[in-house]
Write an enzyme that holds these catalytic residues in place. Structure first.
Site, PDB file in Angstrom:
ATOM      1  N   CYS A 235       0.829  -1.190   0.000  1.00 36.09           N
ATOM      2  CA  CYS A 235       0.000   0.000   0.000  1.00 36.09           C
ATOM      3  C   CYS A 235       0.870   1.248   0.000  1.00 36.09           C
ATOM      4  CB  CYS A 235      -0.898   0.007   1.239  1.00 36.09           C
ATOM      5  SG  CYS A 235      -1.841  -1.520   1.468  1.00 36.09           S
TER       6      CYS A 235
ATOM      7  N   LEU B  10      -3.528  -1.673  -1.666  1.00 37.39           N
ATOM      8  CA  LEU B  10      -3.427  -2.777  -2.614  1.00 37.39           C
ATOM      9  C   LEU B  10      -3.792  -4.022  -1.828  1.00 37.39           C
ATOM     10  CD1 LEU B  10      -2.600  -4.013  -5.367  1.00 37.39           C
ATOM     11  CD2 LEU B  10      -0.271  -4.187  -4.469  1.00 37.39           C
TER      12      LEU B  10
ATOM     13  N   SER C 148      10.960 -12.114  -5.862  1.00 38.75           N
ATOM     14  CA  SER C 148      12.171 -11.701  -6.570  1.00 38.75           C
ATOM     15  C   SER C 148      13.417 -12.222  -5.863  1.00 38.75           C
ATOM     16  CB  SER C 148      12.217 -10.166  -6.644  1.00 38.75           C
ATOM     17  OG  SER C 148      13.505  -9.712  -7.016  1.00 38.75           O
TER      18      SER C 148
END
Length: 624
Positions: free
Chosen positions: A2, A51, A380
């Site tokens: 967010c 989000l 990642s």
């Protein structure tokens, strides 16, 4: 993931300042495309853009905790706490009742139970502002490795804060001013912890709590790298690394939205892909994991190895996909997309500050934009090189011995000494270069960084130097990579998680002796040994290769065209800072068959990025 903002003022009534808090919150819209929230009280205003990743239906923010109709605490939170399930069960044992399944509520409850020491219990990547309404104090908290960003600016009567610099600058009382040290930080590769370039603005340090109350601002580090003797033998060390990686990866697969992995075909991302695929299958996630890679049109034909990239990624990606069975997508970009002014403008707005790594940053932005059409969370392999010693400056004697930040020595062209900052300044006005004295600035920053390193008693010179290089990479170099990945991903509403930044792994490997880290004479020996059974031989034996840079012959001429266009604009605010004769010469090189050397390309990219900065933001330079 967010975007968070906030304003605390102990003298004025912020209930009347909703427009300011909303304007600050609006700058975080790309970080949080799913929802917006504002909370206002007399002394505090908090904003949030969400989000949604966990507990999609609930978890709205800013989130409050009330008792007998009275608000006890409020939080605006960005990130993920990976051990929130265990913490929630522990807190339930203390009688706390939860109304959501989100980790945000767990963080709030942990604070109410344990006070400021609650941060010691959190494992994850996070940055948040927590307002204690009863005590009238604000806590700004950032994760141990600084994966998630958090900036603040002290005011005469409080503080303003935000996930990104644009949120701070949206406050009407914060001018966009840069002083000499701000310019020095911007134009060098020193990446000083806490420095945020803009005058008066700071970044909350990794592993830091900043407390703001009526008595002022108080800073405390709750975590940093600690030096201790490593007591495990080699087999135990390898086994411990594998166990840590397996646990970390499994924890970071938790999400209520589609998740994927970023796969380059290198050791780090491949190890993570194999671990994640195995954990997903074992956990009954249903179906194989998705993976994504980035490539450039024509790269197979255009690729030329250099000091940073030994081979084209694509063949290794194919081998890994075949080996693990992920559902894979290659994102193939055209050189024209990387030079497109719209894409470059959006990439700049994502990062807030100029950068010399134009094509790589734009390609990351476009990669994440494409991934977001399929996934909301990505894993990642970032930071494995810093943790395990993968870069060439960990291994090449001249770079190890360089009396500066080792990456500066590595990035500098042969024959120009050890100070890459001088190469950066060659395009700028000579008077400005003398005033900034980047050589002196970088040297002072380097000495300061070395002073932070603690050594094991009796360590030999090699071990001492390699501990220094590890510390420099983990506390300085990594910062820029994490910032770039966060901004380019969050500008697309994509949450990128970095398992190799788990502090348990970082701390453990940091204290492994260098001879053990390189026991087989290769880079990242420990990681290679820990995952040897998971990877195909081609990937396991592959040498370190950096994130790809476009080698399409059309890119450099297009870059030169943009540089010349910028220099032709006599009204550009950048021109007074440049040695326009030298810059013009750089923009006039032959267009056919003369690719820019890496240091020259970085110079052009930096000038173009600075030009974009001055055009978009009313920056005022104040040189004392």
């Amino acid at each position: 993931m967010c975007g968070v903002v906030g304003w605390v003022d102990f003298r004025r009534d912020l209930r009347r300042e909703g427009a300011v808090v909303r304007a600050m919150t609006a700058t975080m819209a790309l970080r949080g495309p799913d929802a917006e929230g504002i909370w206002l009280d007399r002394s505090a205003g908090l904003g949030h853009r969400r989000l949604a990743v966990i507990d999609l239906a609930n978890g709205a923010q800013p989130m409050t905790v009330e008792h007998d109709g009275r608000i006890l605490a409020v939080i605006t939170y960005s990130g993920e706490v990976y051990n929130f399930t265990e913490l929630r069960e522990e807190l339930r044992g203390h009688g706390h009742r939860f109304r959501t399944a989100s980790d945000t509520e767990v963080v709030l409850a942990a604070y109410l139970r344990w006070g400021e020491s609650f941060v010691d219990r959190l494992n994850g990547m996070f940055a948040f502002g927590l307002w204690d309404a009863a005590e009238r104090r604000l806590l700004l908290v950032r994760d141990r490795m600084g994966v998630k960003p958090l900036y603040y600016r002290a005011t005469p009567d409080g503080v303003v804060f935000a996930s990104e610099l644009k949120g701070i600058l949206a406050h009407p009382e914060v001018p966009a001013e840069i002083d000499g040290d701000g310019l020095r930080e911007l134009l060098s590769f020193a990446t000083t912890p806490g420095h945020a370039v803009y005058r008066g603005v700071r970044e909350v340090l990794p592993g830091e709590v900043v407390r703001v109350d009526a008595d002022g601002l108080h800073r405390r580090r709750y975590w940093q790298l600690t030096t201790r003797e490593h007591e495990d033998d080699l087999p135990t060390t390898i086994r411990t690394v594998r166990e840590l990686l397996a646990d970390i990866t499994a924890r970071q697969l938790v999400a209520d939205v589609p998740l994927c992995v970023l796969l380059s075909g290198g050791l780090d991302s491949s190890a993570l892909t194999a671990l994640a695929q195995g954990a997903a299958r074992a956990g009954g996630a249903g179906g194989d994991l998705r993976s994504f890679s980035v490539d450039f049109a024509g790269q197979a034909d255009n690729f030329q190895p250099d000091d940073l990239r030994s081979a084209h990624d694509a063949p290794f990606v194919r081998d890994m996909v075949s080996h693990t069975g992920t559902v894979h997508t290659d994102i193939v970009l055209e050189a024209a997309e990387l030079i497109d002014p719209v894409h470059r403008g959006r990439t700049f707005l994502a990062g807030d500050l100029p950068s010399p790594f134009g094509d790589m940053t734009v390609s990351l932005y476009l990669l994440f934009r494409a991934i977001r059409e399929h996934s909301t969370v990505a894993l990642s392999g970032e930071s494995a090189d810093e943790v395990f010693g993968g870069y060439r400056w960990f291994h090449e004697p001249d770079l190890v011995a360089a009396d500066t930040f080792p990456w500066m020595a590595a990035l500098n062209p042969a024959g120009e000494g050890t100070d890459v900052s001088q190469s950066s300044m060659s395009l700028f006005d000579a008077g400005l270069a003398r005033t900034l004295d980047l050589t002196g600035y970088c040297d002072a920053a380097y000495r300061q960084a070395l002073g932070e390193v603690e050594h094991v008693a009796g360590a030999d010179p090699t071990e001492r130097r390699m501990r220094e290089i590890s510390h420099l990479n983990l506390t300085r170099f990594l910062k820029g990579l994490l910032d770039r990945k966060d901004r380019t991903s969050m500008a697309n509403g994509l949450e990128v998680r970095v398992p190799f930044c788990d502090d348990r792994l970082v701390q453990y490997v940091y204290n492994v002796p260098w001879a053990m880290k390189t026991f087989d004479g290769r880079e990242k020996s420990l990681l290679r040994a820990a995952v040897a059974d998971l990877l195909p031989a081609s990937v396991l034996e592959r040498r370190k290769s950096a994130y790809p840079s476009v080698q399409d012959p059309s890119y450099d001429p297009a870059l030169r065209d943009r540089l010349n266009a910028a220099l032709d604009d006599t009204g550009s605010p950048l021109l007074p800072l440049l040695d326009t004769g030298l810059t013009r010469m750089l923009g006039s090189f032959a267009y056919e068959g003369t690719p820019l050397a890496p240091v020259m390309r970085r110079g052009v990219e930096l000038v173009l990025s600075l030009d974009e900065w001055f055009r978009r933001i009313p920056v005022r330079i104040v040189l004392d």
